[in-house]
Design a protein around this motif. Structure first.
Motif, PDB file in Angstrom:
ATOM      1  N   GLU A 170     -34.683 -12.128 -31.011  1.00 30.52           N
ATOM      2  CA  GLU A 170     -35.625 -13.202 -31.340  1.00 30.52           C
ATOM      3  C   GLU A 170     -34.891 -14.506 -31.694  1.00 30.52           C
ATOM      4  O   GLU A 170     -35.250 -15.587 -31.247  1.00 30.52           O
ATOM      5  CB  GLU A 170     -36.490 -12.726 -32.508  1.00 30.52           C
ATOM      6  N   LYS A 171     -33.836 -14.356 -32.485  1.00 29.29           N
ATOM      7  CA  LYS A 171     -33.080 -15.548 -32.903  1.00 29.29           C
ATOM      8  C   LYS A 171     -32.386 -16.198 -31.695  1.00 29.29           C
ATOM      9  O   LYS A 171     -32.378 -17.425 -31.555  1.00 29.29           O
ATOM     10  CB  LYS A 171     -32.061 -15.139 -33.970  1.00 29.29           C
ATOM     11  N   ALA A 172     -31.802 -15.358 -30.824  1.00 31.48           N
ATOM     12  CA  ALA A 172     -31.107 -15.885 -29.639  1.00 31.48           C
ATOM     13  C   ALA A 172     -32.109 -16.536 -28.680  1.00 31.48           C
ATOM     14  O   ALA A 172     -31.848 -17.598 -28.112  1.00 31.48           O
ATOM     15  CB  ALA A 172     -30.346 -14.765 -28.937  1.00 31.48           C
ATOM     16  N   GLU A 173     -33.259 -15.912 -28.493  1.00 29.34           N
ATOM     17  CA  GLU A 173     -34.280 -16.481 -27.597  1.00 29.34           C
ATOM     18  C   GLU A 173     -34.776 -17.827 -28.121  1.00 29.34           C
ATOM     19  O   GLU A 173     -34.982 -18.762 -27.354  1.00 29.34           O
ATOM     20  CB  GLU A 173     -35.463 -15.510 -27.446  1.00 29.34           C
ATOM     21  N   GLY A 174     -34.942 -17.929 -29.418  1.00 33.37           N
ATOM     22  CA  GLY A 174     -35.382 -19.194 -30.012  1.00 33.37           C
ATOM     23  C   GLY A 174     -34.325 -20.268 -29.850  1.00 33.37           C
ATOM     24  O   GLY A 174     -34.630 -21.433 -29.563  1.00 33.37           O
ATOM     25  N   PHE A 175     -33.073 -19.879 -30.005  1.00 28.63           N
ATOM     26  CA  PHE A 175     -31.985 -20.853 -29.887  1.00 28.63           C
ATOM     27  C   PHE A 175     -31.922 -21.431 -28.474  1.00 28.63           C
ATOM     28  O   PHE A 175     -31.716 -22.628 -28.290  1.00 28.63           O
ATOM     29  CB  PHE A 175     -30.654 -20.186 -30.254  1.00 28.63           C
ATOM     30  N   TYR A 176     -32.078 -20.566 -27.467  1.00 29.67           N
ATOM     31  CA  TYR A 176     -31.971 -20.997 -26.065  1.00 29.67           C
ATOM     32  C   TYR A 176     -33.351 -21.196 -25.417  1.00 29.67           C
ATOM     33  O   TYR A 176     -33.460 -21.112 -24.197  1.00 29.67           O
ATOM     34  CB  TYR A 176     -31.149 -19.986 -25.274  1.00 29.67           C
ATOM     35  N   ALA A 177     -34.373 -21.492 -26.227  1.00 25.27           N
ATOM     36  CA  ALA A 177     -35.749 -21.622 -25.712  1.00 25.27           C
ATOM     37  C   ALA A 177     -35.853 -22.582 -24.529  1.00 25.27           C
ATOM     38  O   ALA A 177     -36.644 -22.359 -23.614  1.00 25.27           O
ATOM     39  CB  ALA A 177     -36.674 -22.071 -26.832  1.00 25.27           C
ATOM     40  N   GLU A 178     -35.008 -23.637 -24.539  1.00 33.71           N
ATOM     41  CA  GLU A 178     -35.085 -24.612 -23.422  1.00 33.71           C
ATOM     42  C   GLU A 178     -34.709 -23.984 -22.078  1.00 33.71           C
ATOM     43  O   GLU A 178     -35.023 -24.528 -21.017  1.00 33.71           O
ATOM     44  CB  GLU A 178     -34.198 -25.834 -23.691  1.00 33.71           C
ATOM     45  N   HIS A 179     -34.011 -22.831 -22.107  1.00 38.45           N
ATOM     46  CA  HIS A 179     -33.598 -22.170 -20.857  1.00 38.45           C
ATOM     47  C   HIS A 179     -34.500 -20.997 -20.483  1.00 38.45           C
ATOM     48  O   HIS A 179     -34.171 -20.226 -19.582  1.00 38.45           O
ATOM     49  CB  HIS A 179     -32.160 -21.646 -20.986  1.00 38.45           C
ATOM     50  N   PHE A 198     -31.643 -16.438 -18.084  1.00 37.47           N
ATOM     51  CA  PHE A 198     -32.037 -16.373 -19.498  1.00 37.47           C
ATOM     52  C   PHE A 198     -31.849 -14.974 -20.106  1.00 37.47           C
ATOM     53  O   PHE A 198     -31.277 -14.824 -21.193  1.00 37.47           O
ATOM     54  CB  PHE A 198     -33.495 -16.830 -19.648  1.00 37.47           C
ATOM     55  N   GLY A 199     -32.308 -13.930 -19.388  1.00 33.77           N
ATOM     56  CA  GLY A 199     -32.202 -12.568 -19.917  1.00 33.77           C
ATOM     57  C   GLY A 199     -30.750 -12.166 -20.136  1.00 33.77           C
ATOM     58  O   GLY A 199     -30.393 -11.607 -21.184  1.00 33.77           O
ATOM     59  N   LEU A 220     -28.246 -14.174 -20.580  1.00 28.13           N
ATOM     60  CA  LEU A 220     -27.689 -15.007 -21.656  1.00 28.13           C
ATOM     61  C   LEU A 220     -28.031 -14.401 -23.025  1.00 28.13           C
ATOM     62  O   LEU A 220     -27.163 -14.289 -23.902  1.00 28.13           O
ATOM     63  CB  LEU A 220     -28.258 -16.433 -21.521  1.00 28.13           C
ATOM     64  N   VAL A 221     -29.280 -13.961 -23.181  1.00 30.12           N
ATOM     65  CA  VAL A 221     -29.693 -13.359 -24.457  1.00 30.12           C
ATOM     66  C   VAL A 221     -28.975 -12.011 -24.660  1.00 30.12           C
ATOM     67  O   VAL A 221     -28.499 -11.708 -25.764  1.00 30.12           O
ATOM     68  CB  VAL A 221     -31.230 -13.219 -24.528  1.00 30.12           C
ATOM     69  N   ASP A 222     -28.845 -11.205 -23.589  1.00 31.51           N
ATOM     70  CA  ASP A 222     -28.090  -9.940 -23.689  1.00 31.51           C
ATOM     71  C   ASP A 222     -26.677 -10.210 -24.202  1.00 31.51           C
ATOM     72  O   ASP A 222     -26.185  -9.549 -25.111  1.00 31.51           O
ATOM     73  CB  ASP A 222     -27.947  -9.259 -22.310  1.00 31.51           C
ATOM     74  N   PHE A 223     -26.033 -11.203 -23.596  1.00 33.24           N
ATOM     75  CA  PHE A 223     -24.656 -11.523 -23.969  1.00 33.24           C
ATOM     76  C   PHE A 223     -24.565 -12.026 -25.411  1.00 33.24           C
ATOM     77  O   PHE A 223     -23.726 -11.559 -26.194  1.00 33.24           O
ATOM     78  CB  PHE A 223     -24.080 -12.559 -22.995  1.00 33.24           C
ATOM     79  N   MET A 224     -25.444 -12.948 -25.782  1.00 32.80           N
ATOM     80  CA  MET A 224     -25.353 -13.551 -27.117  1.00 32.80           C
ATOM     81  C   MET A 224     -25.666 -12.559 -28.233  1.00 32.80           C
ATOM     82  O   MET A 224     -25.303 -12.791 -29.385  1.00 32.80           O
ATOM     83  CB  MET A 224     -26.275 -14.775 -27.211  1.00 32.80           C
TER      84      MET A 224
END
Ligand SMILES: Nc1ncnc2c1ncn2[C@@H]1O[C@H](COP(=O)(O)OP(=O)(O)OP(=O)(O)O)[C@@H](O)[C@H]1O
Length: 143
Positions: free
Chosen positions: A45-54, A60-61, A63-67
């Motif tokens: 949730e935190k990672a998705e919010g951070f990269y919301a513009e992407h 995107f998926g 990127l969130v997996d990696f972060m």
């Protein structure tokens, strides 16, 4: 140019490579002060919010997996022209295009595992700093 603040992340690949200190030294050598820092393991949730513009981008998926794959260091850097200075020492998003001697050229392997993040404008810096730090976690100005 007034003293400015920017937000930075040492991403999971660089933490796993044990180069947090190397990267922090580069900030300091470039005249940037670390005025707040902590290690965290991002939730999805935190990672998705951070990269919301992407959100709509095909990567995107991944990127969130990696972060969220391991801990990161998040920090606030302060100095003259800090946003641009940090982007310069990080190098281009794709490490294959990053100039020699930059963080991404030296420590990143690919565009999706690219070692560091740095805010790209005063507006993103403010949003990103507030997304991770409360005011009492940031050192008052020392200069
Ligand atoms: N084509 C791509 N394929 C995979 N991942 C990508 C791609 N483009 C960007 N990314 C990932 O998304 C992040 C954010 O992309 P953005 O275009 O904002 O780059 P950036 O501003 O240089 O990077 P960051 O925001 O992490 O500092 C990149 O750092 C990278 O990890």
């Amino acid at each position: 140019m007034a003293i400015e603040r920017t937000f930075s992340i040492v991403k999971p690949d660089a933490v796993a490579k044990n180069v947090i200190g190397e990267i922090y030294s580069r900030f300091e050598r470039a005249g940037l002060r670390i005025v707040a820092a902590k290690m965290i393991h991002l939730s999805r949730e935190k990672a998705e919010g951070f990269y919301a513009e992407h959100k709509e981008r095909p990567f995107f998926g991944a990127l969130v997996d990696f972060m969220t794959s391991g801990p990161v260091m998040v920090q606030v850097l302060e100095g003259e022209n800090a946003i641009k200075a940090n982007r310069e020492i990080m190098g281009a998003t794709n490490p294959a295009e990053a100039l020699r001697g930059t963080i991404r050229a030296d420590y990143a392997v690919s565009v999706d595992e690219n070692a560091a993040h740095g805010s790209d404008s005063p507006e993103s810096a403010e949003r990103e700093i507030n997304y991770f730090f409360s005011a009492d976690e940031i050192c008052p100005r020392t200069r």
